[in-house]
Write an enzyme that holds these catalytic residues in place. Structure first.
Site: not given
Ligand code: BG6
Length: 304
Positions: A76, A102, A172, A216, A275
């Protein structure tokens, strides 16, 4: 990753005084770059840029606390690569969110110290059993990273098979902000957006976006530069892109963040995802023998 493997990569791709392989936050195998213009770390898992700071400037990217990072788990923060689908898979309930690129280990192809003092790192996703299971289409996926006073990423998909395929993708990026409620995003006008928190309703953007809660949104037809203005840090992050028509803006806000294991106590306050992508309406169909490039550049400017 074993130290012997890191030493092998160092011998082949290391650049004395500028680029080395090692273990970074959470024990992740990383490429560490330190040049005249900037410093950065890139995890081999996911080819994910974890950090980037122009020399003398504050970190531009947000990264989860090290305790929540571990090899094999989606990271993350930084710039995850979502590919070849975005979010939940359209039909496979057990398919990983945001695709598999990823979570896989990428491999270096080439590294270079460029004449202007920047550093170039070229990685590719090897075609393994996992990817073949999720994605049967023969193709090649590569990422070029240029680390300098600006950070540039270019994601290249090639269709090496005999049939066309359609993909979604996103760089992202998690940007570090002073306070997510006090920043503004410009450059989202142009088309409609989908609000994923409001029954996936289609709406028309009105002026710069400021956040007052969980957000979102998927903005289509956004070829223009996006500006993330942060009065608290007195800076503007300029996000330029080519080959990408979608911009996604995401922040989980307090309640959802509290249910997430990897955001840390006040993580949601200090980050905003803007993103650069091609998803849903803007997904890309690649004919056999053709390639598609999604390029972004992040720059930091003083906000006066
Ligand atoms: C964003 C999405 O790009 O990523 C969201 O639009 C999502 O809906 C978020 O919750 C995080 O995704 P993840 O899979 O990394 O928890």
């Amino acid at each position: 990753m074993a130290s012997t493997e890191l030493s092998r990569l160092q011998a082949r791709f290391g650049i004395a005084g500028q680029l080395q392989f090692g273990h970074g936050p959470g024990g992740l195998a990383v490429v560490e770059v330190e040049n005249a213009h900037a410093s950065a770390q890139v995890a081999l898992q996911g080819a994910q840029v974890l950090s980037w700071a122009p020399r003398g400037a504050a970190p531009v990217l947000w990264l989860a606390p090290p305790a929540s990072l571990a090899p094999g788990r989606p990271i993350r923060g930084g710039v995850p690569i979502c590919w070849p689908w975005f979010g939940a898979h359209a039909s496979g309930a057990d398919y990983p969110s945001h695709g598999f690129a990823r979570s896989e280990r990428w491999e270096p192809v080439e590294t270079r110290a460029l004449e202007d003092g920047t550093t170039w790192v070229h990685l590719r996703l090897p075609r393994g059993e996992t990817s073949a299971r999720w994605w049967p289409h023969p193709c090649a996926l590569e990422l070029g990273i240029t680390i300098g006073a600006a950070l540039e990423l270019e994601l290249i998909t090639r269709n090496t098979g005999a049939l066309p395929f359609t993909l979604e993708e996103a760089l992202h990026s998690y940007f570090a902000v002073s306070d997510v409620g006090r920043v503004a995003v410009q450059g989202l006008a142009g088309g409609t957006y989908l609000d994923k928190l409001d029954g996936i309703r289609r709406r028309q953007p009105l002026g710069p976006l400021t956040l007052i809660g969980e957000t979102d949104r998927v903005y289509f037809g956004t070829n223009a530069e996006c500006l993330l203005e942060d009065p608290g840090l007195r800076r503007r992050i300029r996000i330029s892109k080519r080959g990408g028509r979608t911009t996604v803006v995401w922040n989980p806000w307090a309640e959802k963040a509290a249910r997430m294991p990897d955001l840390g106590a006040d993580g949601y306050l200090r980050m905003l995802c803007v993103e650069s992508a091609n998803v849903a309406d803007d997904r890309v169909t690649l004919a056999p023998g053709t390639e598609h490039r999604l390029w972004v550049r992040y720059r930091v400017e003083p906000l006066d």
